[in-house]
Structures are given as C-alpha cells and as structure tokens.
Design a protein around this motif. Structure first.
Motif, PDB file in Angstrom:
ATOM      1  N   UNK A  73      26.423  41.914  36.382  1.00  0.00           N
ATOM      2  CA  UNK A  73      26.306  43.355  36.128  1.00  0.00           C
ATOM      3  C   UNK A  73      26.244  44.198  37.407  1.00  0.00           C
ATOM      4  N   UNK A  74      27.247  44.102  38.258  1.00  0.00           N
ATOM      5  CA  UNK A  74      27.231  44.879  39.494  1.00  0.00           C
ATOM      6  C   UNK A  74      27.510  46.362  39.236  1.00  0.00           C
ATOM      7  N   UNK A  75      26.984  47.213  40.097  1.00  0.00           N
ATOM      8  CA  UNK A  75      27.251  48.652  39.974  1.00  0.00           C
ATOM      9  C   UNK A  75      28.668  48.977  40.455  1.00  0.00           C
ATOM     10  N   UNK A  76      29.171  48.144  41.363  1.00  0.00           N
ATOM     11  CA  UNK A  76      30.496  48.367  41.946  1.00  0.00           C
ATOM     12  C   UNK A  76      31.307  47.073  41.799  1.00  0.00           C
ATOM     13  N   UNK A  77      31.911  46.842  40.632  1.00  0.00           N
ATOM     14  CA  UNK A  77      32.584  45.559  40.379  1.00  0.00           C
ATOM     15  C   UNK A  77      33.781  45.296  41.282  1.00  0.00           C
ATOM     16  N   UNK A  78      34.079  44.009  41.448  1.00  0.00           N
ATOM     17  CA  UNK A  78      35.251  43.575  42.209  1.00  0.00           C
ATOM     18  C   UNK A  78      36.443  43.552  41.261  1.00  0.00           C
ATOM     19  N   UNK A  79      37.538  44.194  41.674  1.00  0.00           N
ATOM     20  CA  UNK A  79      38.699  44.370  40.804  1.00  0.00           C
ATOM     21  C   UNK A  79      39.926  43.653  41.357  1.00  0.00           C
ATOM     22  N   UNK A  80      40.587  42.862  40.525  1.00  0.00           N
ATOM     23  CA  UNK A  80      41.842  42.194  40.873  1.00  0.00           C
ATOM     24  C   UNK A  80      42.985  43.207  40.737  1.00  0.00           C
ATOM     25  N   UNK A  81      43.737  43.459  41.821  1.00  0.00           N
ATOM     26  CA  UNK A  81      44.791  44.473  41.716  1.00  0.00           C
ATOM     27  C   UNK A  81      46.189  43.982  42.108  1.00  0.00           C
ATOM     28  N   UNK A  82      46.292  42.816  42.740  1.00  0.00           N
ATOM     29  CA  UNK A  82      47.621  42.296  43.081  1.00  0.00           C
ATOM     30  C   UNK A  82      47.566  40.787  43.240  1.00  0.00           C
ATOM     31  N   UNK A  83      48.444  40.094  42.538  1.00  0.00           N
ATOM     32  CA  UNK A  83      48.436  38.628  42.559  1.00  0.00           C
ATOM     33  C   UNK A  83      49.369  38.083  43.634  1.00  0.00           C
ATOM     34  N   UNK A  84      48.940  37.000  44.286  1.00  0.00           N
ATOM     35  CA  UNK A  84      49.768  36.373  45.326  1.00  0.00           C
ATOM     36  C   UNK A  84      50.298  35.007  44.898  1.00  0.00           C
ATOM     37  N   UNK A  85      49.414  34.131  44.378  1.00  0.00           N
ATOM     38  CA  UNK A  85      49.868  32.816  43.918  1.00  0.00           C
ATOM     39  C   UNK A  85      49.566  32.645  42.439  1.00  0.00           C
ATOM     40  N   UNK A  86      50.393  31.850  41.765  1.00  0.00           N
ATOM     41  CA  UNK A  86      50.263  31.713  40.317  1.00  0.00           C
ATOM     42  C   UNK A  86      50.124  30.268  39.841  1.00  0.00           C
ATOM     43  N   UNK A  87      49.909  29.354  40.766  1.00  0.00           N
ATOM     44  CA  UNK A  87      49.619  27.962  40.399  1.00  0.00           C
ATOM     45  C   UNK A  87      48.548  27.432  41.340  1.00  0.00           C
ATOM     46  N   UNK A  88      47.953  26.328  40.956  1.00  0.00           N
ATOM     47  CA  UNK A  88      47.083  25.613  41.888  1.00  0.00           C
ATOM     48  C   UNK A  88      47.952  25.131  43.046  1.00  0.00           C
TER      49      UNK A  88
END
Length: 336
Positions: free
Chosen positions: A103-118
């Motif tokens: 429950x952070x006041x300032x959440x971390x947001x995913x905005x751009x993906x770089x890799x899509x596999x392990x």
C-alpha cells in the motif's frame, strides 16, 4: 514619418526574431538537460535494446541525458526507485507487485517493456541431444534466488513438464548469482540455471552444455520492464513519453538489424567481450524472441506472470493490471 515608422517596425521585427530565437534555444537546452537516472538490475546483453538506445543516440534525440547505473540485484534496484536515487529502473514486473501489496502512497508503475521471456538457460555437464525435463528427476540443480523471477520460472517450467521441484530433485539456492558458473565448473550440481554470457562461455570452454531454454518453456512474460513512480508520471509525463519513444526506436532498429550490426553498436557497453561469444548470445536471445518488439506491457503476459508467481507461492494477492501498468506512453510512442 513613414521612414520613422518603418524603422520602428524593423526594430520590432528584429527584436521579435531575437526573442523567438532565444526562446527556441532555451527550449532546446532545456530538453537536452533532462537528466534521467536509470538503474538496471544487472548489466547484460539480455537488455540489448536499451544499450542500442544509448549508443545510437535515441535518448539524446529525445532530449534526455540518461545516466545508467548497475544496481546488481532486484531488491537494490527497487530500493533505488523508492528512495529517490533513481528516476527510472529496469527490473521485473514482479517487484512492482511486491511494492503495491504494501500500500505505497507513490506506487511503482510499469510503463515500457524491454524483454518478454526469461533469459536463463539450463546447462548440463554432458551434451544431451534429446533433452526432456524429466531428466532433472533425482538430480541436483544449482538454482537462483528464492522469490526472484528466474527461480520462479524454473520451478514453473519444471512443474509444467511433470517435475515437482525440490521433491523430485534437489535445488541448491545458497550460492551467490555471480558465483553460480564457477561453482558448477568446480563440480557442484548436475545442472545449473545460468544467464548469458556465462552459459555460452562455459559451453565454448567445453565445461558445460546448454540443453534447454527457460524462456521457451515459460512463454511470454513482462520479464524486464521500465518502471517509474506515479509521481514522476504526474509531474513530468513528457520525460516518460520521451523515454518510451527512445526505447521503441531502439526496438524497431534491433528488429531490423543484423546480429553483426547489433554487436558493433553495443560493443562499447561490453568492451571485454569475446566477439564470437557476443554473436552467439545475441543469436540465442533473438531466436527465442526474448526482446519485446514494442514497449506495451501486455495484459495476457501479465496474467501469465501471475500464474508463475502463484505456483511459487509468491503471489500474496492479485494486483489489478491497471493499478501498476500504464500503456499510454508505449501506445503514443508507437503512434508517433
């Protein structure tokens, strides 16, 4: 009177032109001064499109001065963002799930993906022509850190292929990431889960053999993603947009370039690398589709991530996709 009016008009025009020029100049200087402190979880060829964006000048073209720091670990990477030491981080989406659950006041947001596999591979002591995952039964595997994506993916892939990890086999997890390759070469374990370039180096030295890809086995995931705080998105959305633009430009370039061209561009980031090893690693990652071709963090991949985390017992609660993923910047980058 006419001459005087004409003279005044010309002075006004000149002053306006100078003002416009200075304004444009100031705007340009302001753009080039947008410093972005970027922390990466580790420095790896796995993140090739990022280094292409740096070396090809795509960030600079967008008016960004990116300062890259190797955080050496997922926990340290997220800590850098939360503490304010980093503006943007490159790490797995699972870290944002862990943070949001607190429950952070300032959440971390995913905005751009770089890799899509392990990006890890299974290495055996002896060559195995027709490897099947049930060959791990009764064996000892040198694994990765508990709770980290590589280990969660490893256990999930084994499970999908009829092997119950830590029941059908032994997984050693008390060896530091940096020492896994040397521990295996020195005689510990029957198999080891390694990232590149260590896997290829051991293979070229004849001390191990890559027999399977965890990336192939697990399917697509938001494996490494660019993440920032919601507060930065609110205060400086233009910086986030420019960052996404540069990443998409790099993704397009990597998708069309030859392996030799890619190697030439990223060599300054890996000056001590053997050229043959680099080309082999690049080919391996491209062949299995590890690099995302666009920066959108896909919801289907996010759901697959939830499955991996659930099986590992690391998903305490499901976090809504929309709560920690913002695709607005990625979509605009692609439109442009």
């Amino acid at each position: 009177m006419f001459k005087k009016s004409l003279k005044i008009s010309l002075i006004v025009i000149v002053l306006f032109s100078l003002t416009f020029t200075i304004a444009c100049s100031n705007t340009k200087n302001s753009d080039t001064n947008h410093k972005v402190r970027l922390f990466e979880v580790t420095h790896s060829i796995f993140y090739t499109p990022l280094y292409v964006a740096i070396e090809k000048g795509f960030f600079k073209d967008q008016g960004l001065d990116v300062e890259l720091t190797n955080a050496n670990g997922g926990d340290k990477t997220m800590t850098a963002l939360v503490s304010g030491s980093a503006d943007v981080i490159l790490v797995g989406t699972e870290t944002t799930i862990y943070v949001y659950s607190q429950n952070p006041k300032d959440p971390a947001i995913n905005f751009a993906q770089l890799t899509q596999t392990d990006g890890s591979f299974l290495v055996s002591r002896e060559p195995i022509k027709n490897f099947t995952w049930d060959m791990l039964k009764g064996k000892t595997l040198l694994g990765q850190r508990k709770g980290g994506m590589p280990e969660m993916v490893s256990e999930y892939v084994q499970h999908l292929n009829g092997v119950e990890p830590k029941v059908d086999n032994e997984i050693i997890q008390n060896i530091d990431y940096a020492n896994l390759g040397s521990a295996f070469v020195s005689g510990t374990g029957d198999f080891v889960q390694l990232f590149e370039p260590i896997a290829s180096k051991i293979e070229l030295e004849g001390k191990g053999h890559v027999v399977a890809s965890f990336g192939h086995g697990s399917g697509k995931l938001p494996y490494t993603v660019f993440i920032t705080k919601q507060s930065l998105i609110d205060k400086n959305p233009e910086i986030v947009q420019k960052f996404a633009n540069a990443i998409y430009m790099a993704q397009q370039w990597v998708n069309e370039a030859s392996l030799e061209e890619i190697a030439d561009v990223i060599t300054p980031q890996f000056q001590d690398f053997n050229r043959d090893v680099m080309l082999k690693v690049l080919d391996r990652y491209r062949s299995q589709g590890s690099w995302a071709t666009d920066p959108i963090v896909d919801e289907e991949e996010y759901r697959n991530l939830e499955k991996v985390m659930e099986y590992a017992g690391e998903l305490k609660e499901k976090i809504p996709y929309e709560a920690i993923v913002n695709t607005e910047f990625a979509k605009k980058a692609m439109e442009q």
